[in-house]
Scaffold this motif. Structure first.
Motif, PDB file in Angstrom:
ATOM      1  N   ARG A   3       0.838  -1.209   0.000  1.00 59.80           N
ATOM      2  CA  ARG A   3       0.000   0.000   0.000  1.00 59.80           C
ATOM      3  C   ARG A   3       0.870   1.257   0.000  1.00 59.80           C
ATOM      4  O   ARG A   3       0.592   2.211  -0.721  1.00 59.80           O
ATOM      5  N   SER A   6       2.318   1.695  -3.365  1.00 59.20           N
ATOM      6  CA  SER A   6       1.270   2.139  -4.285  1.00 59.20           C
ATOM      7  C   SER A   6       1.051   3.652  -4.163  1.00 59.20           C
ATOM      8  O   SER A   6       0.983   4.361  -5.169  1.00 59.20           O
ATOM      9  N   ARG A   7       0.972   4.129  -2.935  1.00 58.34           N
ATOM     10  CA  ARG A   7       0.764   5.576  -2.715  1.00 58.34           C
ATOM     11  C   ARG A   7       1.975   6.371  -3.187  1.00 58.34           C
ATOM     12  O   ARG A   7       1.840   7.376  -3.881  1.00 58.34           O
ATOM     13  N   LEU A  13      -2.883  -0.195  -6.355  1.00 56.73           N
ATOM     14  CA  LEU A  13      -2.424  -1.293  -5.504  1.00 56.73           C
ATOM     15  C   LEU A  13      -2.463  -2.626  -6.249  1.00 56.73           C
ATOM     16  O   LEU A  13      -1.574  -3.464  -6.091  1.00 56.73           O
TER      17      LEU A  13
END
Ligand code: FES
Length: 114
Positions: A3, A6-7, A13
């Motif tokens: 996560r 992904s950010r 994600l």
């Protein structure tokens, strides 16, 4: 971690997960400090790899693909590591241990425990 990645990369994600699950070099569970790979390729199999593997499994109470609860060691099997003339062979991190007989497997176990 996926996560956060992904950010940080602004990538969905699902894409991060797809990549991480595709490549064998990424792991979803913690790995041991020592990675022990016992070769179970043909040459090593013929020369007693199963005995080596069984002894390590019994000693550390784990199966291939598992890590000891204290994260000291992960046990894996490999198809061939390219030094069949030294069969049976195992690696401990980057070190190759060849011609493992009954005596040597005890030394291997001791070196894993250090
Ligand atoms: S089969 Fe074990 S090193 Fe090749």
């Amino acid at each position: 971690m996926l996560r956060a990645l992904s950010r940080k990369l602004d990538i969905p994600l699902s894409d991060v997960y797809s990549t991480a699950s595709f490549y064998k070099q990424f792991y979803f569970t913690p790995r041991g400090k020592k990675i022990v790979r016992v070769c179970t390729g043909t040459a090593c199999h013929v020369r007693g790899a199963d005995e080596v593997l069984n002894k390590i499994e019994d000693e550390f109470k784990i199966n291939p693909g598992e890590t000891t609860p204290d994260l000291a060691m992960t046990l894996e099997t490999v198809g061939c590591i390219g030094c069949c003339g030294l069969a049976p062979v195992a690696t401990i991190n980057e070190d190759i241990v060849g011609e493992i007989d009954r005596k040597k497997v005890d030394k291997v176990i001791e070196s894993i425990k250090k």
